[in-house]
Design an enzyme around this catalytic site. Sequence first.
Site, PDB file in Angstrom:
ATOM      1  N   LYS A 164     -25.872 -37.096 -37.053  1.00 35.09           N
ATOM      2  CA  LYS A 164     -27.065 -36.973 -37.931  1.00 35.09           C
ATOM      3  C   LYS A 164     -28.012 -35.632 -37.725  1.00 35.09           C
ATOM      4  O   LYS A 164     -28.177 -35.330 -36.732  1.00 35.09           O
ATOM      5  CB  LYS A 164     -27.783 -38.277 -37.988  1.00 35.09           C
ATOM      6  CG  LYS A 164     -28.800 -38.504 -39.002  1.00 35.09           C
ATOM      7  CD  LYS A 164     -29.467 -39.792 -38.678  1.00 35.09           C
ATOM      8  CE  LYS A 164     -30.563 -40.023 -40.145  1.00 35.09           C
ATOM      9  NZ  LYS A 164     -31.451 -41.147 -39.854  1.00 35.09           N
ATOM     10  N   HIS A 235     -24.761 -50.587 -36.770  1.00 34.18           N
ATOM     11  CA  HIS A 235     -25.924 -50.011 -36.124  1.00 34.18           C
ATOM     12  C   HIS A 235     -26.674 -51.250 -35.236  1.00 34.18           C
ATOM     13  O   HIS A 235     -27.381 -50.892 -34.498  1.00 34.18           O
ATOM     14  CB  HIS A 235     -26.986 -49.607 -37.235  1.00 34.18           C
ATOM     15  CG  HIS A 235     -27.742 -48.405 -36.975  1.00 34.18           C
ATOM     16  ND1 HIS A 235     -26.904 -47.159 -37.136  1.00 34.18           N
ATOM     17  CD2 HIS A 235     -28.934 -48.076 -36.671  1.00 34.18           C
ATOM     18  CE1 HIS A 235     -27.816 -46.229 -36.866  1.00 34.18           C
ATOM     19  NE2 HIS A 235     -28.850 -46.601 -36.687  1.00 34.18           N
ATOM     20  N   HIS A 261     -32.163 -38.585 -31.287  1.00 32.21           N
ATOM     21  CA  HIS A 261     -33.336 -38.763 -31.927  1.00 32.21           C
ATOM     22  C   HIS A 261     -34.233 -37.421 -31.863  1.00 32.21           C
ATOM     23  O   HIS A 261     -34.157 -36.935 -30.753  1.00 32.21           O
ATOM     24  CB  HIS A 261     -34.075 -39.900 -31.489  1.00 32.21           C
ATOM     25  CG  HIS A 261     -33.571 -41.289 -32.127  1.00 32.21           C
ATOM     26  ND1 HIS A 261     -34.116 -42.666 -31.267  1.00 32.21           N
ATOM     27  CD2 HIS A 261     -32.744 -41.455 -32.780  1.00 32.21           C
ATOM     28  CE1 HIS A 261     -33.389 -43.570 -31.908  1.00 32.21           C
ATOM     29  NE2 HIS A 261     -32.643 -43.022 -32.867  1.00 32.21           N
TER      30      HIS A 261
END
Length: 291
Positions: A164, A235, A261
């Site tokens: 991501k 998830h 993150h």
Amino acid sequence: MTSTDKPVSPLRQRMIDDMRMRKLSPKTQASYIRVVKRFARFLGRSPDTASAEDLRRYQLYLVDSGISAISLNANLTGLKFLFDNTLDHPELMAKMHAVHEPRKLPVVLSREEVARLLAAADNLKHQTALSVAYGAGLRASEVVALKVSDVDSQRMTLRVEQGKGRKDRYAMLSPVLLERLRAWWKFAHAQGKMLPGGWLFPGLDPIDPLSTRQLTRAVHAAAEAAGIDKRVSMHTLRHSFATHLLEQKVDIRVIQVLLGHKKLETTALYAQVATDILREVVSPIETLPLM
């Protein structure tokens, strides 16, 4: 071009070119095009003729249709790209504001529930793929994108390419997970289902990877077979990985790196669902003098 193909309008082609120039992912490009097509249908004419009032009416239309905050913001993002970049009219989007997305606590499985779910997977490929999602905290898209060469048994890491945010990172590879991967590798090779240096989890055709949709169906089926009544998704395994690490007293900044993150506050959310930590906290009522 076949007779059934529709020619691409100059506006759409320019937007496609603008997205390519900025190297937006194919998924993002497809999403933005869908957003603009929906707006054009609402408008009844080409989007390049839209006014600020037209955009305002469209946002009200979306809100009244019951669209979620996430979907509404995704629509605004796609339209912002069109008007800011392709049409060079950023002033038309000046009064269009994203809406607040309610922050919900993630669903987390207990360790016993995770064990039951993995054991209930319908075949070795799905069981191993779900084990990677939980054991390394990977997203579904990251699991299916793994190649055999991404497994580094010397450094005990999994290489995650273009996760991501289009960033590379390394995920942890535990001894137990490595053994599961080796068992799957031996089985897949014996069955001729894995190409040398190919996908770690190939689809029906080894040239293609397992799809995220297939993986989603697999986790739903496993959760049902395991008798887990929580709302489980791929998830959920990632959420459970992070929460269980936090309960094991792993530093939250380490967990942030493992999950990839960008912001620590995103990782800190798991402190609210780490029940083992909550049980260790002594309520102040316990310290009151006896009455």
